[in-house]
Design an enzyme around this catalytic site. Structure first.
Site, short mmCIF file in Angstrom:
data_model
loop_
_atom_site.label_atom_id
_atom_site.label_comp_id
_atom_site.label_asym_id
_atom_site.label_seq_id
_atom_site.Cartn_x
_atom_site.Cartn_y
_atom_site.Cartn_z
N ALA A 65 -55.21 42.73 43.49
CA ALA A 65 -55.43 43.57 44.67
C ALA A 65 -54.77 44.93 44.45
O ALA A 65 -53.83 45.06 43.66
CB ALA A 65 -54.86 42.90 45.91
N GLY A 108 -55.73 38.75 42.80
CA GLY A 108 -57.07 38.77 43.38
C GLY A 108 -58.16 38.71 42.33
O GLY A 108 -59.25 38.20 42.59
N GLU A 111 -58.57 35.13 41.56
CA GLU A 111 -59.25 34.49 42.69
C GLU A 111 -60.73 34.84 42.72
O GLU A 111 -61.58 33.98 43.01
CB GLU A 111 -58.56 34.90 44.00
CG GLU A 111 -57.18 34.26 44.13
CD GLU A 111 -56.31 34.90 45.20
OE1 GLU A 111 -55.57 34.16 45.88
OE2 GLU A 111 -56.35 36.15 45.35
N GLU A 131 -48.48 37.04 42.13
CA GLU A 131 -48.08 37.62 43.41
C GLU A 131 -46.61 37.38 43.73
O GLU A 131 -45.97 38.17 44.43
CB GLU A 131 -48.94 37.04 44.54
CG GLU A 131 -50.39 37.51 44.54
CD GLU A 131 -51.31 36.59 43.76
OE1 GLU A 131 -52.53 36.64 44.00
OE2 GLU A 131 -50.81 35.82 42.90
#
Length: 257
Positions: A65, A108, A111, A131
């Site tokens: 992200a 992300g 993911e 993270e």
């Protein structure tokens, strides 16, 4: 010049979506996610597209992200943003998505990779959910999908330590489908998607649907669901064509009907 975070094109019956923020290693900001969902939904609704390839670059599939998007965000701001609603839309894409993964697929990016159905990975891939290193944890399915893919012990190791998996480790764990040399990872993904695109479109979508249900249902419920989809396909023209072509020893001509 305005950044174009998503590029799209088609190759026969394959729709291609490329993440295009090279300076940021394809970090997933809100605008990229918005355009990504729009591109995937457009291909999902296009009858001429039978399979989709999602790719980054040789340096990075997506490095996570975009932290600049959220570093100073409050709980209320995060709630109002409702960013995970876009991930639910990706989950609902009915056509098979082949991920072409090279370089970093982190946070992300990992993911997003796991939202895809087949993952073609280059030897240089570095995959993880780091993270924890910035004071948070996965929020777009990392704790759930990674655990289901590689098991509790390995997922705990990756998520709690923040370490990266190599491509070889990811393949051994069953997290990715194939590992190829970096110069071939995109071409291999296209080849896989083209193979899928030659199959009967309705059967392709139902088979994907049934496999995904395997994560959410008991074995007995999953088997019942599978049988219902199997029976439904006997109402399609493609089933008649496919079996008749087999009997006649010729290549079938599927029409998605």
């Amino acid at each position: 010049m305005t950044e174009t975070p998503i590029l799209t094109e088609t190759d026969g019956h394959v729709g291609i979506v490329r993440l295009n923020r090279p300076k940021q290693l394809n970090a997933l900001n809100l605008e990229l996610m918005k355009q990504l969902v729009a591109a995937l939904e457009a291909f999902d609704g296009d009858d001429d597209v039978h399979a989709i390839v999602l790719a980054g670059s040789a340096r990075a599939f997506a490095a996570g992200a975009d932290i600049n998007d959220m570093a100073n965000s409050s709980v209320v701001e995060q709630y109002k943003r409702n960013q995970f609603a876009r991930w639910e839309k990706i989950k609902r894409i009915s056509k098979p998505i082949v991920a072409a993964v090279s370089g970093f697929a982190l946070g992300g990016g990992c993911e997003l990779m796991m939202h895809c159905d087949v993952i073609i990975c280059s030897e240089t891939a570095k995959i993880g959910q780091p993270e924890i290193n910035i004071g948070v944890m996965p929020g777009a399915g990392g704790t759930q999908r990674l655990t289901r893919a590689i098991g509790k012990a390995a997922a705990m190791d990756v998520i709690l330590s923040g370490r990266f998996l190599t491509a070889a480790e990811a393949l051994a764990y069953g997290l990715v489908s194939r590992v190829v040399p970096v110069e071939h990872f995109f071409d291999e993904a296209i080849k896989v998607a083209q193979t899928m695109a030659e199959k009967p479109p309705l059967a392709l979508r139902m088979a994907k649907e049934a496999v995904l249900k395997a994560h959410e249902m008991s074995l007995s419920d999953g088997l019942e669901y599978e049988r219902k989809l199997f029976y439904m396909l006997f109402a399609t023209e493609d089933q008649k064509e496919g079996m008749q072509a087999f009997v006649e020893k010729r290549k079938p001509e599927f029409k998605g009907k």
